[in-house]
Scaffold this motif. Structure first.
Motif, PDB file in Angstrom:
ATOM      1  N   ARG A  81      44.824  46.631  38.239  1.00 32.16           N
ATOM      2  CA  ARG A  81      45.570  46.757  39.436  1.00 32.16           C
ATOM      3  C   ARG A  81      45.362  48.771  39.283  1.00 32.16           C
ATOM      4  NH1 ARG A  81      45.810  50.544  42.759  1.00 32.16           N
ATOM      5  NH2 ARG A  81      47.045  50.946  44.171  1.00 32.16           N
ATOM      6  N   TYR A 126      41.681  50.434  39.270  1.00 33.55           N
ATOM      7  CA  TYR A 126      41.029  50.206  41.173  1.00 33.55           C
ATOM      8  C   TYR A 126      40.330  50.388  41.349  1.00 33.55           C
ATOM      9  CZ  TYR A 126      41.087  49.265  46.149  1.00 33.55           C
ATOM     10  OH  TYR A 126      39.898  48.466  47.146  1.00 33.55           O
ATOM     11  N   ILE A 156      43.999  38.070  49.242  1.00 34.30           N
ATOM     12  CA  ILE A 156      44.954  38.663  49.532  1.00 34.30           C
ATOM     13  C   ILE A 156      45.400  40.070  48.128  1.00 34.30           C
ATOM     14  CG2 ILE A 156      47.632  38.844  49.886  1.00 34.30           C
ATOM     15  CD1 ILE A 156      47.357  36.309  51.745  1.00 34.30           C
ATOM     16  N   LEU A 157      45.041  38.947  47.597  1.00 34.90           N
ATOM     17  CA  LEU A 157      45.398  40.538  45.913  1.00 34.90           C
ATOM     18  C   LEU A 157      44.580  41.686  45.788  1.00 34.90           C
ATOM     19  CD1 LEU A 157      45.471  38.013  43.236  1.00 34.90           C
ATOM     20  CD2 LEU A 157      47.453  39.413  43.756  1.00 34.90           C
ATOM     21  N   GLU A 158      43.817  41.253  46.632  1.00 37.04           N
ATOM     22  CA  GLU A 158      42.465  41.917  46.688  1.00 37.04           C
ATOM     23  C   GLU A 158      42.858  43.311  47.965  1.00 37.04           C
ATOM     24  OE1 GLU A 158      37.722  43.368  46.032  1.00 37.04           O
ATOM     25  OE2 GLU A 158      38.095  41.821  45.463  1.00 37.04           O
ATOM     26  N   SER A 159      42.845  42.813  49.028  1.00 37.79           N
ATOM     27  CA  SER A 159      42.614  43.291  50.205  1.00 37.79           C
ATOM     28  C   SER A 159      44.201  44.082  50.048  1.00 37.79           C
ATOM     29  CB  SER A 159      42.720  42.201  51.638  1.00 37.79           C
ATOM     30  OG  SER A 159      43.908  41.685  51.432  1.00 37.79           O
ATOM     31  N   LYS A 160      45.412  43.640  50.147  1.00 39.06           N
ATOM     32  CA  LYS A 160      46.595  43.425  50.065  1.00 39.06           C
ATOM     33  C   LYS A 160      47.248  44.637  48.434  1.00 39.06           C
ATOM     34  CE  LYS A 160      46.991  42.287  54.173  1.00 39.06           C
ATOM     35  NZ  LYS A 160      46.959  43.022  55.422  1.00 39.06           N
ATOM     36  N   PHE A 161      47.511  43.701  47.259  1.00 38.96           N
ATOM     37  CA  PHE A 161      47.449  44.234  46.516  1.00 38.96           C
ATOM     38  C   PHE A 161      46.458  45.152  45.961  1.00 38.96           C
ATOM     39  CE2 PHE A 161      50.042  41.203  47.559  1.00 38.96           C
ATOM     40  CZ  PHE A 161      51.755  41.175  47.834  1.00 38.96           C
ATOM     41  N   LYS A 162      45.443  45.966  45.836  1.00 39.10           N
ATOM     42  CA  LYS A 162      44.171  46.659  45.164  1.00 39.10           C
ATOM     43  C   LYS A 162      44.371  45.275  43.927  1.00 39.10           C
ATOM     44  CE  LYS A 162      44.734  49.882  48.320  1.00 39.10           C
ATOM     45  NZ  LYS A 162      44.017  50.234  49.375  1.00 39.10           N
TER      46      LYS A 162
END
Length: 458
Positions: free
Chosen positions: A198, A201, A328-334
């Motif tokens: 994260r 990123y 979702i980890l990538e799109s929402k939590f980067k």
């Protein structure tokens, strides 16, 4: 062109200097502090008038061999699924593990076996060092393809220290039971790596997206890693447990849990797959979740049925994680989790810790008999109730998540230092940046290596 030349020049010096510096420092520390333990020292062993077959080496070394194979072959090939990153996956695994084994011997030695001014090492030290290397390689999976070898060595330098401290707090201060490392290895390694990812990123990573997929033969190589890990996982979980029924039970519970996670993986993969087809990513990873989920509880009286149920749940959760939660980890939590360590190690590790809470809370003298002392010595001695042990297990999970999150954040800041060499956004997941590759591979890679663009990383 000038930027490319500067990068190549930094690459030529950075890794050699760091390797020599770290090796020199550890060698000096070994010379000053590290000594053989009483099982290894010729004078001490024979002075004690022991029989040679009594040496712990003969009981522990077979397990060590299996764990060692998992670290260097299993993890290395499991991460070789990327189409142009095979050399790096296997090679950097080799590099990181070799350094982590030395450094963790020192860190764990100061915390656990330091007396008389020296660290005393034997075959058990080798097993514990491999466990620490395993946590480092789990974190490596989260940032695979997006970091250079110098960055990875610095990550290991920090993570080994935090791993040792977390393990010491849980096992020595809190009296937590975690033989197979659901908390200390899998949960810690996964969330350290995820927080690290994260902080590192890359918003422009789409420029390398075309190299993030696998090809037919790279998936076959990754399955080699899966099979090695699957076959030897009972040894991994049982290696540090007390000899006798505890070690026997740990291996048995892990064995059945792995079989159940494999069946649930195949079932769920076909269920959620396009046209009912299996996904190799699911099979390579989620089939192993059964080994992770019983890491804490395998030496306890989990029962064979409990092992099957836990493994089936872990395989289900892991497969669904790869299908639905990773995007979702990538799109929402980067969080750009290259290997899906959250699905194989993170969620199953947390589930394994919670399973340990449950099974510890059910521990009684009737179910364990005289064996209670080897599994839960504090309960056997009357210093704790089963409920108290369960609460300590739960608190151990909380402590692990704190150590992993804070450590991953610090590691991310360290790896973002501008002078450290990392691949540009357009050249991630590519061996050719760091390795001499065969000409045919280099020719194929030229089409995918676009002209180097300014690095967007701060």
């Amino acid at each position: 062109m000038a930027g490319s030349s500067r990068r190549a020049g930094g690459r030529r010096l950075q890794l050699p200097l760091l390797c020599l510096l770290l090796q020199g420092a550890t060698a000096i520390l070994f010379a000053v502090f590290v000594r053989y333990n009483h099982e290894t020292d010729a004078a001490l062993w024979h002075w004690g008038n022991h029989s040679n077959p009594d040496n712990e080496f003969y009981f522990r070394y077979p397990s060590f061999q299996d764990v060692h194979t998992m670290i260097f072959v299993g993890f290395g090939f499991l991460m070789a699924f990327l189409q142009r990153y095979g050399f790096s996956s296997v090679g950097f695994t080799f590099l990181l593990a070799a350094f982590a084994l030395q450094w963790s011997t020192l860190v764990q030695g100061f915390l656990h076996t330091f007396h008389g001014g020296h660290i005393h090492v034997g075959v058990e030290s080798m097993i514990n060092a491999d466990f620490c290397a395993g946590a480092v390689l789990i974190s490596f999976g989260a940032i695979l393809g997006k970091t250079g070898p110098a960055q990875l060595l610095l990550m290991a330098l920090l993570e080994v220290v935090l791993f040792g401290l977390n393990e010491f707090v849980l096992l020595s201060l809190l009296g937590v039971k975690d033989a197979g490392g659901s908390m200390t290895i899998h949960t810690f390694g996964a969330y350290f790596g995820l927080v690290l990812s994260r902080v590192l990123y890359r918003p422009q990573l789409e420029k390398s997206k075309h190299r993030q997929s696998s090809v037919y033969h790279s998936d076959l190589f990754a399955m080699i890693g899966t099979i090695f890990l699957w076959v030897f996982w009972p040894s991994f979980n049982s290696a540090p447990t007390p000899l006798g029924d505890g070690q026997h039970r740990t291996a048995l519970n892990t064995y059945y849990s792995l079989t159940a996670s494999t069946l649930s993986t195949f079932a769920l993969s076909a269920l959620v797959g396009r046209d009912g087809r299996l996904d190799m990513v699911h099979v390579q990873n989620a089939a192993l979740a059964g080994g992770v989920v019983v890491g804490t509880s395998a030496e306890m009286m989990l029962t064979p049925f409990g092992a099957l149920a836990a493994g089936f749940l872990a395989g289900t959760v892991s497969t669904l994680g790869f299908k639905f939660f990773t995007p979702i980890l990538e799109s929402k939590f980067k969080i750009q989790d290259t290997c899906g360590v959250h699905n194989l190690h993170g969620m199953p590790g947390v589930l394994g810790a919670l399973l340990g809470v449950l099974v510890a809370g059910l521990a009684t003298h009737d179910s364990y008999g005289e064996g209670l002392e080897s599994v839960f010595p504090l309960i056997a001695e009357g210093q704790r109730s089963a409920t108290s042990q369960a609460l300590h297990q739960l608190f151990g999970l909380f402590v692990t998540l704190i150590f992993a999150s804070v450590g991953g954040g610090l590691g991310g800041l360290l790896l973002r230092l501008p002078f450290l060499d990392s691949p540009p956004d357009s050249q991630c997941y590519e061996d050719q940046i760091y390795w001499e590759v065969p000409e045919e591979h280099a020719d194929l890679a030229q089409g995918s290596l676009r002209p180097e663009e300014p690095d967007t990383q701060a």
